[in-house]
Design a protein around this motif. Structure first.
Motif, PDB file in Angstrom:
ATOM      1  N   ASN A 215      -5.719   4.950   5.412  1.00  0.00           N
ATOM      2  CA  ASN A 215      -5.140   4.239   6.546  1.00  0.00           C
ATOM      3  C   ASN A 215      -3.629   4.071   6.403  1.00  0.00           C
ATOM      4  O   ASN A 215      -2.896   4.124   7.391  1.00  0.00           O
ATOM      5  CB  ASN A 215      -5.809   2.876   6.715  1.00  0.00           C
ATOM      6  CG  ASN A 215      -7.198   2.992   7.287  1.00  0.00           C
ATOM      7  OD1 ASN A 215      -7.502   3.927   8.041  1.00  0.00           O
ATOM      8  ND2 ASN A 215      -8.080   2.054   6.939  1.00  0.00           N
ATOM      9  N   ILE A 216      -3.164   3.864   5.184  1.00  0.00           N
ATOM     10  CA  ILE A 216      -1.725   3.741   4.960  1.00  0.00           C
ATOM     11  C   ILE A 216      -1.022   5.048   5.303  1.00  0.00           C
ATOM     12  O   ILE A 216       0.036   5.059   5.937  1.00  0.00           O
ATOM     13  CB  ILE A 216      -1.439   3.341   3.495  1.00  0.00           C
ATOM     14  CG1 ILE A 216      -1.923   1.924   3.229  1.00  0.00           C
ATOM     15  CG2 ILE A 216       0.060   3.453   3.193  1.00  0.00           C
ATOM     16  CD1 ILE A 216      -1.780   1.494   1.771  1.00  0.00           C
ATOM     17  N   ALA A 217      -1.617   6.164   4.894  1.00  0.00           N
ATOM     18  CA  ALA A 217      -0.999   7.474   5.078  1.00  0.00           C
ATOM     19  C   ALA A 217      -0.816   7.835   6.547  1.00  0.00           C
ATOM     20  O   ALA A 217       0.164   8.504   6.916  1.00  0.00           O
ATOM     21  CB  ALA A 217      -1.828   8.545   4.378  1.00  0.00           C
ATOM     22  N   LYS A 218      -1.715   7.386   7.407  1.00  0.00           N
ATOM     23  CA  LYS A 218      -1.640   7.780   8.815  1.00  0.00           C
ATOM     24  C   LYS A 218      -0.889   6.769   9.689  1.00  0.00           C
ATOM     25  O   LYS A 218      -0.775   6.961  10.890  1.00  0.00           O
ATOM     26  CB  LYS A 218      -3.047   7.997   9.370  1.00  0.00           C
ATOM     27  CG  LYS A 218      -3.905   6.743   9.446  1.00  0.00           C
ATOM     28  CD  LYS A 218      -5.301   7.071   9.944  1.00  0.00           C
ATOM     29  CE  LYS A 218      -6.175   5.829  10.050  1.00  0.00           C
ATOM     30  NZ  LYS A 218      -7.550   6.153  10.490  1.00  0.00           N
ATOM     31  N   ARG A 219      -0.359   5.716   9.070  1.00  0.00           N
ATOM     32  CA  ARG A 219       0.301   4.657   9.831  1.00  0.00           C
ATOM     33  C   ARG A 219       1.822   4.750   9.688  1.00  0.00           C
ATOM     34  O   ARG A 219       2.346   5.110   8.634  1.00  0.00           O
ATOM     35  CB  ARG A 219      -0.196   3.293   9.346  1.00  0.00           C
ATOM     36  CG  ARG A 219       0.284   2.124  10.167  1.00  0.00           C
ATOM     37  CD  ARG A 219      -0.489   0.871   9.831  1.00  0.00           C
ATOM     38  NE  ARG A 219      -0.447   0.531   8.414  1.00  0.00           N
ATOM     39  CZ  ARG A 219      -1.523   0.402   7.640  1.00  0.00           C
ATOM     40  NH1 ARG A 219      -2.726   0.587   8.128  1.00  0.00           N
ATOM     41  NH2 ARG A 219      -1.398   0.089   6.361  1.00  0.00           N
ATOM     42  N   ASN A 220       2.527   4.436  10.748  1.00  0.00           N
ATOM     43  CA  ASN A 220       3.989   4.371  10.698  1.00  0.00           C
ATOM     44  C   ASN A 220       4.400   3.324   9.652  1.00  0.00           C
ATOM     45  O   ASN A 220       3.989   2.176   9.729  1.00  0.00           O
ATOM     46  CB  ASN A 220       4.542   3.985  12.074  1.00  0.00           C
ATOM     47  CG  ASN A 220       6.059   4.048  12.134  1.00  0.00           C
ATOM     48  OD1 ASN A 220       6.756   3.603  11.226  1.00  0.00           O
ATOM     49  ND2 ASN A 220       6.582   4.594  13.215  1.00  0.00           N
ATOM     50  N   PRO A 221       5.214   3.698   8.665  1.00  0.00           N
ATOM     51  CA  PRO A 221       5.552   2.749   7.586  1.00  0.00           C
ATOM     52  C   PRO A 221       6.358   1.552   8.057  1.00  0.00           C
ATOM     53  O   PRO A 221       6.428   0.542   7.346  1.00  0.00           O
ATOM     54  CB  PRO A 221       6.360   3.615   6.610  1.00  0.00           C
ATOM     55  CG  PRO A 221       6.899   4.728   7.439  1.00  0.00           C
ATOM     56  CD  PRO A 221       5.841   5.007   8.466  1.00  0.00           C
ATOM     57  N   TYR A 222       6.951   1.643   9.247  1.00  0.00           N
ATOM     58  CA  TYR A 222       7.798   0.540   9.706  1.00  0.00           C
ATOM     59  C   TYR A 222       7.051  -0.506  10.535  1.00  0.00           C
ATOM     60  O   TYR A 222       7.674  -1.405  11.080  1.00  0.00           O
ATOM     61  CB  TYR A 222       8.976   1.096  10.510  1.00  0.00           C
ATOM     62  CG  TYR A 222      10.012   1.744   9.621  1.00  0.00           C
ATOM     63  CD1 TYR A 222      11.037   1.003   9.053  1.00  0.00           C
ATOM     64  CD2 TYR A 222       9.933   3.100   9.314  1.00  0.00           C
ATOM     65  CE1 TYR A 222      11.978   1.586   8.218  1.00  0.00           C
ATOM     66  CE2 TYR A 222      10.866   3.702   8.479  1.00  0.00           C
ATOM     67  CZ  TYR A 222      11.877   2.935   7.938  1.00  0.00           C
ATOM     68  OH  TYR A 222      12.790   3.526   7.097  1.00  0.00           O
ATOM     69  N   VAL A 223       5.729  -0.380  10.623  1.00  0.00           N
ATOM     70  CA  VAL A 223       4.971  -1.424  11.329  1.00  0.00           C
ATOM     71  C   VAL A 223       4.436  -2.465  10.353  1.00  0.00           C
ATOM     72  O   VAL A 223       3.797  -3.431  10.766  1.00  0.00           O
ATOM     73  CB  VAL A 223       3.811  -0.811  12.149  1.00  0.00           C
ATOM     74  CG1 VAL A 223       4.349   0.183  13.166  1.00  0.00           C
ATOM     75  CG2 VAL A 223       2.770  -0.160  11.257  1.00  0.00           C
ATOM     76  N   TYR A 224       4.685  -2.260   9.055  1.00  0.00           N
ATOM     77  CA  TYR A 224       4.310  -3.247   8.043  1.00  0.00           C
ATOM     78  C   TYR A 224       5.531  -3.494   7.177  1.00  0.00           C
ATOM     79  O   TYR A 224       5.978  -2.622   6.442  1.00  0.00           O
ATOM     80  CB  TYR A 224       3.154  -2.722   7.187  1.00  0.00           C
ATOM     81  CG  TYR A 224       2.732  -3.671   6.081  1.00  0.00           C
ATOM     82  CD1 TYR A 224       2.087  -4.871   6.378  1.00  0.00           C
ATOM     83  CD2 TYR A 224       2.976  -3.365   4.745  1.00  0.00           C
ATOM     84  CE1 TYR A 224       1.704  -5.732   5.360  1.00  0.00           C
ATOM     85  CE2 TYR A 224       2.593  -4.224   3.726  1.00  0.00           C
ATOM     86  CZ  TYR A 224       1.960  -5.412   4.043  1.00  0.00           C
ATOM     87  OH  TYR A 224       1.580  -6.276   3.045  1.00  0.00           O
ATOM     88  N   MET A 225       6.103  -4.692   7.276  1.00  0.00           N
ATOM     89  CA  MET A 225       7.349  -4.969   6.566  1.00  0.00           C
ATOM     90  C   MET A 225       7.449  -6.426   6.134  1.00  0.00           C
ATOM     91  O   MET A 225       8.363  -7.150   6.537  1.00  0.00           O
ATOM     92  CB  MET A 225       8.553  -4.573   7.428  1.00  0.00           C
ATOM     93  CG  MET A 225       8.497  -5.066   8.864  1.00  0.00           C
ATOM     94  SD  MET A 225       9.792  -4.350   9.910  1.00  0.00           S
ATOM     95  CE  MET A 225      11.274  -4.879   9.063  1.00  0.00           C
ATOM     96  N   PRO A 226       6.508  -6.905   5.322  1.00  0.00           N
ATOM     97  CA  PRO A 226       6.582  -8.299   4.864  1.00  0.00           C
ATOM     98  C   PRO A 226       7.791  -8.568   3.985  1.00  0.00           C
ATOM     99  O   PRO A 226       8.169  -9.723   3.792  1.00  0.00           O
ATOM    100  CB  PRO A 226       5.273  -8.472   4.087  1.00  0.00           C
ATOM    101  CG  PRO A 226       4.945  -7.102   3.607  1.00  0.00           C
ATOM    102  CD  PRO A 226       5.374  -6.192   4.721  1.00  0.00           C
ATOM    103  N   PHE A 227       8.391  -7.501   3.428  1.00  0.00           N
ATOM    104  CA  PHE A 227       9.579  -7.656   2.592  1.00  0.00           C
ATOM    105  C   PHE A 227      10.812  -7.072   3.279  1.00  0.00           C
ATOM    106  O   PHE A 227      11.801  -6.765   2.615  1.00  0.00           O
ATOM    107  CB  PHE A 227       9.367  -6.967   1.246  1.00  0.00           C
ATOM    108  CG  PHE A 227       8.188  -7.491   0.482  1.00  0.00           C
ATOM    109  CD1 PHE A 227       8.280  -8.673  -0.247  1.00  0.00           C
ATOM    110  CD2 PHE A 227       6.974  -6.830   0.506  1.00  0.00           C
ATOM    111  CE1 PHE A 227       7.186  -9.163  -0.943  1.00  0.00           C
ATOM    112  CE2 PHE A 227       5.877  -7.310  -0.188  1.00  0.00           C
ATOM    113  CZ  PHE A 227       5.984  -8.483  -0.914  1.00  0.00           C
ATOM    114  N   SER A 228      10.736  -6.924   4.588  1.00  0.00           N
ATOM    115  CA  SER A 228      11.800  -6.282   5.346  1.00  0.00           C
ATOM    116  C   SER A 228      11.832  -4.791   5.007  1.00  0.00           C
ATOM    117  O   SER A 228      10.925  -4.263   4.357  1.00  0.00           O
ATOM    118  CB  SER A 228      13.154  -6.953   5.088  1.00  0.00           C
ATOM    119  OG  SER A 228      14.170  -6.341   5.859  1.00  0.00           O
ATOM    120  N   LYS A 229      12.863  -4.090   5.456  1.00  0.00           N
ATOM    121  CA  LYS A 229      13.007  -2.659   5.193  1.00  0.00           C
ATOM    122  C   LYS A 229      14.483  -2.333   4.991  1.00  0.00           C
ATOM    123  O   LYS A 229      15.364  -3.085   5.391  1.00  0.00           O
ATOM    124  CB  LYS A 229      12.468  -1.829   6.360  1.00  0.00           C
ATOM    125  CG  LYS A 229      10.964  -1.828   6.507  1.00  0.00           C
ATOM    126  CD  LYS A 229      10.292  -0.950   5.478  1.00  0.00           C
ATOM    127  CE  LYS A 229       8.805  -0.821   5.729  1.00  0.00           C
ATOM    128  NZ  LYS A 229       8.150   0.039   4.706  1.00  0.00           N
TER     129      LYS A 229
END
Length: 238
Positions: A215-229
């Motif tokens: 699930n992580i691999a197929k998801r845009n990495p910028y929709v999960y950012m608890p530590f900012s980006k």
């Protein structure tokens, strides 16, 4: 101090930061600065070597804490005392508050979801079948479900639910949105993490399987950012 910083941040987004900077705000800040100044003076000459080219060259013993590293640079003239004070206040102040919030949130989620609690218990028991075992960082690398539980908790209950940035130059986000220099930009992490567009129809539900490798691999990495980006992300991510 953290409560006053939060008020300052909220007011500043509307250009009203001065309303939060009351006498008690500056009193709390002076207290923190005085505390860090005394701590630096007390520890500056305790086992801090100025001979090695890098603070980690002495091995693990030289890296006992962030303050040890900062003082090493300070004693060798690479950092000013003011730099050490500011960085220490930011790191120590923010880390205590956010870590406490994250731990509390994980415990609440486990209490609300007994099935997840049972799965995590089984993984933990398999990793530590005996009592009185010292937990190391290497152990945590062998606990993928624990990592999934923590990540899912931070998705639904991020310790920092909203962050702000300021545009340093003109930038185009979409064909319809342009950012002007010095424009304040607010990123609503809480809403982003619960968006049905990115997380599906049950985005509001607690589901550690959101963080399986597939699930992580197929998801845009910028929709999960608890530590900012980006370059100014949170040091707590490490």
């Amino acid at each position: 101090m953290m409560e006053r910083i939060a008020n300052d941040a909220a007011c500043s987004t509307m250009g009203l930061g001065f309303l939060a900077r009351t006498p008690s705000y500056y009193k709390a800040l002076r207290h923190l600065r005085n505390f860090m100044n005394k701590l630096i003076e007390k520890n500056a000459n305790n086992n801090i070597s100025s001979s090695s080219s890098e603070p980690w060259a002495k091995g693990e013993e030289a890296m006992n804490s962030f303050l040890d590293t900062a003082l090493n640079y300070y004693c060798r003239g690479h950092l000013k005392k003011e730099d050490v004070i500011i960085e220490s206040i930011g790191l120590i102040g923010a880390s205590f508050e956010t870590v406490a919030t994250a731990i509390y949130s994980v415990l609440v989620m486990l209490a609300m979801h007994p099935d997840v609690q049972e799965n995590l218990f089984r993984e933990t028991y398999a990793l530590f079948p005996q009592k009185n075992i010292e937990v190391t960082y290497d152990h945590l690398k062998q606990a993928p479900y624990l990592d999934m539980v923590v990540a899912e908790t931070l998705r639904l209950m991020p310790s920092i639910p909203i962050i702000g940035r300021q545009a340093i130059r003109k930038a185009r986000l979409t064909s319809e949105i342009d950012l002007s220099p010095n424009m304040q930009v607010i990123v609503p992490i809480f809403s982003l993490h619960r968006s049905k567009t990115w997380w599906g129809a049950q985005a509001h539900l607690f589901n550690p399987n959101n963080f399986t490798p597939e699930n992580i691999a197929k998801r845009n990495p910028y929709v999960y950012m608890p530590f900012s980006k980006g370059a100014r992300n949170c040091i707590g991510k490490c």
